[in-house]
Scaffold this active site. Structure first.
Site, PDB file in Angstrom:
ATOM      1  N   PRO A   2       0.839  -1.202   0.000  1.00  0.00           N
ATOM      2  CA  PRO A   2       0.000   0.000   0.000  1.00  0.00           C
ATOM      3  C   PRO A   2       0.874   1.253   0.000  1.00  0.00           C
ATOM      4  O   PRO A   2       1.859   1.317   0.729  1.00  0.00           O
ATOM      5  CB  PRO A   2      -0.772  -0.106   1.321  1.00  0.00           C
ATOM      6  CG  PRO A   2      -0.487  -1.444   1.883  1.00  0.00           C
ATOM      7  CD  PRO A   2       0.729  -1.979   1.227  1.00  0.00           C
ATOM      8  N   GLU A   3       0.505   2.235  -0.796  1.00  0.00           N
ATOM      9  CA  GLU A   3       1.270   3.479  -0.838  1.00  0.00           C
ATOM     10  C   GLU A   3       0.535   4.534  -0.007  1.00  0.00           C
ATOM     11  O   GLU A   3      -0.545   4.276   0.525  1.00  0.00           O
ATOM     12  CB  GLU A   3       1.492   3.888  -2.301  1.00  0.00           C
ATOM     13  CG  GLU A   3       2.145   2.717  -3.061  1.00  0.00           C
ATOM     14  CD  GLU A   3       2.942   3.097  -4.300  1.00  0.00           C
ATOM     15  OE1 GLU A   3       3.327   4.263  -4.444  1.00  0.00           O
ATOM     16  OE2 GLU A   3       3.190   2.192  -5.113  1.00  0.00           O
ATOM     17  N   LYS A  52       3.424   6.162   5.272  1.00  0.00           N
ATOM     18  CA  LYS A  52       2.771   4.853   5.330  1.00  0.00           C
ATOM     19  C   LYS A  52       2.475   4.419   6.761  1.00  0.00           C
ATOM     20  O   LYS A  52       2.203   3.249   7.017  1.00  0.00           O
ATOM     21  CB  LYS A  52       3.657   3.813   4.634  1.00  0.00           C
ATOM     22  CG  LYS A  52       3.903   4.141   3.161  1.00  0.00           C
ATOM     23  CD  LYS A  52       4.810   3.111   2.548  1.00  0.00           C
ATOM     24  CE  LYS A  52       5.173   3.510   1.117  1.00  0.00           C
ATOM     25  NZ  LYS A  52       6.183   2.603   0.565  1.00  0.00           N
ATOM     26  N   ASN A 163       6.367   1.505  -4.769  1.00  0.00           N
ATOM     27  CA  ASN A 163       6.964   1.060  -6.019  1.00  0.00           C
ATOM     28  C   ASN A 163       6.226   1.509  -7.274  1.00  0.00           C
ATOM     29  O   ASN A 163       6.830   1.716  -8.308  1.00  0.00           O
ATOM     30  CB  ASN A 163       7.073  -0.465  -6.002  1.00  0.00           C
ATOM     31  CG  ASN A 163       8.307  -0.928  -6.724  1.00  0.00           C
ATOM     32  OD1 ASN A 163       9.317  -0.228  -6.718  1.00  0.00           O
ATOM     33  ND2 ASN A 163       8.228  -2.082  -7.356  1.00  0.00           N
ATOM     34  N   ARG A 256      13.879  -3.767  -5.482  1.00  0.00           N
ATOM     35  CA  ARG A 256      12.552  -3.893  -6.113  1.00  0.00           C
ATOM     36  C   ARG A 256      12.700  -3.600  -7.607  1.00  0.00           C
ATOM     37  O   ARG A 256      13.599  -2.885  -8.024  1.00  0.00           O
ATOM     38  CB  ARG A 256      11.555  -2.877  -5.502  1.00  0.00           C
ATOM     39  CG  ARG A 256      11.606  -2.692  -4.008  1.00  0.00           C
ATOM     40  CD  ARG A 256      10.692  -3.635  -3.259  1.00  0.00           C
ATOM     41  NE  ARG A 256       9.335  -3.677  -3.734  1.00  0.00           N
ATOM     42  CZ  ARG A 256       8.367  -2.870  -3.310  1.00  0.00           C
ATOM     43  NH1 ARG A 256       8.620  -1.940  -2.416  1.00  0.00           N
ATOM     44  NH2 ARG A 256       7.131  -3.008  -3.766  1.00  0.00           N
TER      45      ARG A 256
END
Ligand SMILES: [Zn+2]
Length: 267
Positions: A2-3, A52, A163, A256
Site C-alpha cells: 500500500p502506498e 505509510k 513502487n 525492487r
C-alpha cells in the site's frame, strides 16, 4: 505494498467510522491480545496518517501504531461484517462498522515519544505538506548520492511513495531512475515534488493509482480507463511506451523492480 494515498484513506475512513465513541478491540489471532485488551472499550479520539504510518489516538492518550508493510491489509465493513479469520491480528468494532487488520508489519501500542520519533524520521509527506514540502524534499534529495529511483523509496526523503508511484512519477518527469539523486537540479526537483503532490492527491481522491492522462488513450476521464490503461510504465516491460512506442524496460533497483522508457527518460 500500500502506498501513502491508501494509508491516508484508511485514516480518514476509520476516523469517520470509529472516532468519537467507544471501540471494541480484540485480537482473533491472539498475537495482539494484550494490546487490544488495553484499548478495548476506549473512545477513539482521532486517526492520523504520516506517509505509510497509521496512528489511532484513544481517550487515555494510548496510541495504536500500525504499519501495513508489504502484505498487510485492513478490511473495513459496515455493521454486518463477516466473522474475522484466525489470521486477524486486530479487530475494531462499534455499532456502525468493523475493521479487520491482517498481516501488518507493525501493530503495537506506542508512547507519544515513540510516535514523535517515527514521524520525525520521515521526509515530507506530499499529502500533508502539499506544495510547501518542496524545499525540504529538494534538500533531502541533494544529500543523497544514490540513484533517484532508490531515493524515492527512502521514506526519509519523501514519505508515502511506493513502487508504483516511484516508477510512474519518474516517467512523468522524464528522469532516468539511475540518475544520482544529488545531481537532480533544483528545477527538476521542484517539478518532481509538484508531480508527486498532484499524483498522490489524485490517488487519495479515487483510491487507485491512475497516472495516465486519459486524453492520451482516447478517454475523457480517469475513471473510464481500463486496468491496462492506467499506468505508463509499471509492470509494462516489453510493451510499447504510450508516448513514443519504445519498449518499456525493467531493472532491479533498491531490491525492487522498476520500469522506465529509455527514450522519454534518457540518462
Ligand atoms: Zn517513451
Amino acid at each position: 505494498m500500500p502506498e501513502g494515498h491508501t494509508i491516508h484513506r484508511l485514516a480518514r475512513l476509520h476516523g469517520e467510522r470509529f472516532a468519537g465513541s467507544p471501540v471494541r478491540a480484540w485480537s482473533p489471532q491472539g498475537r495482539f491480545a494484550a494490546g487490544a485488551g488495553e484499548i478495548d472499550g476506549r473512545v477513539l479520539l482521532e486517526t492520523a496518517a504520516h506517509g505509510k504510518h497509521l496512528f489511532y489516538r484513544f481517550d487515555d492518550e494510548r496510541l495504536l501504531y500500525v504499519h501495513l508493510g508489504l502484505i498487510g491489509k485492513f478490511r473495513t465493513f459496515g455493521p454486518d461484517a463477516p466473522d474475522p479469520t484466525h489470521t486477524t491480528r486486530l479487530a475494531l468494532a462499534n455499532d456502525r462498522a468493523t475493521a479487520y487488520l491482517i498481516g501488518p508489519m507493525s501493530c503495537r501500542l506506542v508512547v507519544a515519544g515513540e510516535a514523535d520519533e517515527i514521524v520525525g524520521a520521515l521526509g515530507p509527506d506530499p499529502l500533508r505538506r502539499g506544495r510547501r514540502g518542496a524545499a525540504e524534499f529538494a534538500a533531502r534529495l541533494r544529500r543523497r548520492r544514490l540513484p533517484v529511483g532508490v531515493a524515492l523509496l527512502d521514506q526519509r526523503v519523501v514519505a508515502g511513495i511506493g513502487n508504483v508511484y516511484r516508477a510512474e512519477i519518474l516517467f512523468l518527469e522524464g528522469i532516468h531512475p539511475e540518475t544520482p539523486a544529488n545531481t537532480v537540479d533544483e528545477e527538476s526537483a521542484a517539478r518532481l515534488w509538484e508531480t508527486t503532490v498532484v499524483q498522490l492527491r489524485l490517488g487519495l481522491r479515487s483510491g487507485r493509482i491512475v497516472t495516465v492522462d486519459p486524453r492520451e488513450v482516447g478517454a475523457h476521464r480517469r475513471s473510464q480507463l481500463t486496468k491496462d490503461e492506467r499506468l505508463y510504465v509499471y509492470h509494462r516491460d516489453g510493451l510499447p511506451c504510450r508516448r513514443c512506442g519504445t519498449p518499456i524496460r525493467r531493472t532491479e533497483m533498491g531490491g525492487r523492480a522498476i520500469w522506465w522508457c529509455p527514450t522519454d527518460q534518457p540518462r
